[in-house]
Scaffold this motif. Structure first.
Motif, PDB file in Angstrom:
ATOM      1  N   ASP A   1       0.990  -1.321   0.098  1.00 55.78           N
ATOM      2  CA  ASP A   1      -0.078  -0.105  -0.004  1.00 55.78           C
ATOM      3  C   ASP A   1       0.723   1.354   0.056  1.00 55.78           C
ATOM      4  N   ARG A   2       1.836   1.205   0.882  1.00 59.93           N
ATOM      5  CA  ARG A   2       2.735   2.332   0.773  1.00 59.93           C
ATOM      6  C   ARG A   2       3.482   2.550  -0.532  1.00 59.93           C
ATOM      7  N   GLY A   3       4.019   1.436  -1.066  1.00 61.35           N
ATOM      8  CA  GLY A   3       4.691   1.595  -2.347  1.00 61.35           C
ATOM      9  C   GLY A   3       3.443   1.990  -3.458  1.00 61.35           C
ATOM     10  N   MET A   4       2.355   1.654  -3.532  1.00 60.58           N
ATOM     11  CA  MET A   4       1.242   2.188  -4.295  1.00 60.58           C
ATOM     12  C   MET A   4       1.276   3.490  -4.354  1.00 60.58           C
ATOM     13  N   GLU A   5       0.963   4.241  -3.038  1.00 67.99           N
ATOM     14  CA  GLU A   5       0.720   5.414  -2.821  1.00 67.99           C
ATOM     15  C   GLU A   5       1.927   6.315  -3.150  1.00 67.99           C
ATOM     16  N   ALA A   6       3.176   5.966  -2.905  1.00 65.12           N
ATOM     17  CA  ALA A   6       4.414   6.476  -3.426  1.00 65.12           C
ATOM     18  C   ALA A   6       4.355   6.596  -5.008  1.00 65.12           C
ATOM     19  N   TRP A   7       4.092   5.725  -5.603  1.00 64.95           N
ATOM     20  CA  TRP A   7       3.920   5.430  -7.096  1.00 64.95           C
ATOM     21  C   TRP A   7       2.903   6.663  -7.610  1.00 64.95           C
ATOM     22  N   ARG A   8       1.596   6.559  -6.812  1.00 66.52           N
ATOM     23  CA  ARG A   8       0.742   7.788  -7.247  1.00 66.52           C
ATOM     24  C   ARG A   8       1.245   8.823  -7.127  1.00 66.52           C
ATOM     25  N   LYS A   9       1.828   9.254  -5.934  1.00 71.01           N
ATOM     26  CA  LYS A   9       2.533  10.593  -5.763  1.00 71.01           C
ATOM     27  C   LYS A   9       3.407  10.910  -6.921  1.00 71.01           C
ATOM     28  N   LYS A  10       4.194  10.168  -7.146  1.00 72.61           N
ATOM     29  CA  LYS A  10       5.358  10.244  -8.113  1.00 72.61           C
ATOM     30  C   LYS A  10       4.733  10.426  -9.715  1.00 72.61           C
ATOM     31  N   GLN A  11       3.487   9.620  -9.922  1.00 73.25           N
ATOM     32  CA  GLN A  11       2.839   9.926 -11.058  1.00 73.25           C
ATOM     33  C   GLN A  11       2.158  11.287 -11.252  1.00 73.25           C
ATOM     34  N   GLU A  12       1.636  11.746  -9.899  1.00 73.95           N
ATOM     35  CA  GLU A  12       1.103  12.952 -10.182  1.00 73.95           C
ATOM     36  C   GLU A  12       2.270  14.279 -10.328  1.00 73.95           C
ATOM     37  N   GLU A  13       3.433  14.151  -9.689  1.00 76.89           N
ATOM     38  CA  GLU A  13       4.289  15.074  -9.692  1.00 76.89           C
ATOM     39  C   GLU A  13       4.625  15.052 -11.086  1.00 76.89           C
ATOM     40  N   ALA A  14       5.132  13.839 -11.684  1.00 75.78           N
ATOM     41  CA  ALA A  14       5.358  13.824 -13.352  1.00 75.78           C
ATOM     42  C   ALA A  14       4.289  14.589 -14.004  1.00 75.78           C
ATOM     43  N   ARG A  15       2.919  14.562 -13.677  1.00 77.11           N
ATOM     44  CA  ARG A  15       1.817  15.145 -14.456  1.00 77.11           C
ATOM     45  C   ARG A  15       1.960  16.570 -14.220  1.00 77.11           C
ATOM     46  N   ARG A  16       2.162  17.112 -13.130  1.00 83.67           N
ATOM     47  CA  ARG A  16       2.204  18.590 -12.847  1.00 83.67           C
ATOM     48  C   ARG A  16       3.555  19.089 -13.298  1.00 83.67           C
ATOM     49  N   ALA A  17       4.694  18.308 -13.368  1.00 82.97           N
ATOM     50  CA  ALA A  17       5.935  18.752 -13.942  1.00 82.97           C
ATOM     51  C   ALA A  17       5.634  19.132 -15.427  1.00 82.97           C
ATOM     52  N   GLU A  18       4.971  18.001 -16.220  1.00 89.42           N
ATOM     53  CA  GLU A  18       4.620  18.148 -17.564  1.00 89.42           C
ATOM     54  C   GLU A  18       3.698  19.272 -17.791  1.00 89.42           C
ATOM     55  N   GLU A  19       2.477  19.587 -16.842  1.00 89.58           N
ATOM     56  CA  GLU A  19       1.736  20.677 -17.158  1.00 89.58           C
ATOM     57  C   GLU A  19       2.494  21.828 -17.194  1.00 89.58           C
ATOM     58  N   TYR A  20       3.411  21.921 -16.036  1.00 87.63           N
ATOM     59  CA  TYR A  20       4.261  23.206 -15.937  1.00 87.63           C
ATOM     60  C   TYR A  20       4.997  23.540 -17.148  1.00 87.63           C
ATOM     61  N   LYS A  21       5.668  22.420 -17.642  1.00 88.35           N
ATOM     62  CA  LYS A  21       6.681  22.799 -18.896  1.00 88.35           C
ATOM     63  C   LYS A  21       5.694  23.022 -20.079  1.00 88.35           C
ATOM     64  N   LYS A  22       4.406  22.770 -20.172  1.00 96.06           N
ATOM     65  CA  LYS A  22       3.694  23.110 -21.212  1.00 96.06           C
ATOM     66  C   LYS A  22       3.045  24.698 -20.818  1.00 96.06           C
ATOM     67  N   SER A  23       2.974  25.002 -19.651  1.00 94.87           N
ATOM     68  CA  SER A  23       2.728  26.370 -19.434  1.00 94.87           C
ATOM     69  C   SER A  23       3.752  27.503 -19.797  1.00 94.87           C
ATOM     70  N   LEU A  24       5.031  26.822 -19.619  1.00 92.59           N
ATOM     71  CA  LEU A  24       6.375  27.771 -20.089  1.00 92.59           C
ATOM     72  C   LEU A  24       6.439  27.918 -21.543  1.00 92.59           C
ATOM     73  N   LEU A  25       5.642  27.172 -22.401  1.00 90.63           N
ATOM     74  CA  LEU A  25       5.711  27.409 -23.916  1.00 90.63           C
ATOM     75  C   LEU A  25       5.293  28.743 -24.420  1.00 90.63           C
ATOM     76  N   LEU A  26       6.036  28.942 -25.356  1.00 87.10           N
ATOM     77  CA  LEU A  26       5.369  30.232 -25.862  1.00 87.10           C
ATOM     78  C   LEU A  26       3.930  30.177 -26.481  1.00 87.10           C
ATOM     79  N   LYS A  27       3.332  31.235 -26.096  1.00 87.45           N
ATOM     80  CA  LYS A  27       1.844  31.211 -26.766  1.00 87.45           C
ATOM     81  C   LYS A  27       1.552  31.708 -28.053  1.00 87.45           C
TER      82      LYS A  27
END
Length: 129
Positions: free
Chosen positions: A90-116
């Motif tokens: 259960d702890r491993g699955m929770e850590a994996w979910r947090k890591k996936q969420e962080e990766a998703r947020r990082a990807e959204e942040y990179k997209k927000s930095l692109l030129l509009k």
């Protein structure tokens, strides 16, 4: 001299009427018990193994035997291990979910930095949606 004795022993065994088997023994009814959800042998678990053999005439239960106490302790150890491993998963699955969420947020942040798009490109994109 050792060679003739060895040959003699082998030939005596070959001529002997006694047969030697090197296969492992198979329990009678093993397959049937497994198909019906029972233990491999009749003595692994069940009422004949787990319940006391006797009780007092006034109805008091008999004191537990050594085998019953040992099996109870083994089951407790196994149950604790199951709980520990389950919580670890259960702890491993929770850590994996947090890591996936962080990766998703990082990807959204990179997209927000692109030129509009600006000007005509901004107007051309709106009708396509």
């Amino acid at each position: 001299m050792a060679a003739p004795v060895r040959t003699l022993c082998c030939s005596v065994l070959r001529l002997s009427s006694r047969q030697f088997s090197t296969t492992c023994g198979v329990q009678a009814g093993d397959k049937w018990r497994k198909e019906h959800g029972l233990s491999r042998t009749g003595s692994e678990y069940g009422p004949l193994t787990d319940l006391p053999d006797w009780s007092y005439a006034d109805g008091r239960p008999a004191p537990p035997m050594k085998g019953q106490m040992r099996r109870k302790q083994e089951r407790e150890v196994i149950a604790r291990r199951i709980v520990m491993l389950s919580s670890e998963v259960d702890r491993g699955m929770e850590a994996w979910r947090k890591k996936q969420e962080e990766a998703r947020r990082a990807e959204e942040y990179k997209k927000s930095l692109l030129l509009k798009p600006k000007g005509k490109l901004l107007m051309d994109k709106k009708p396509q949606k």
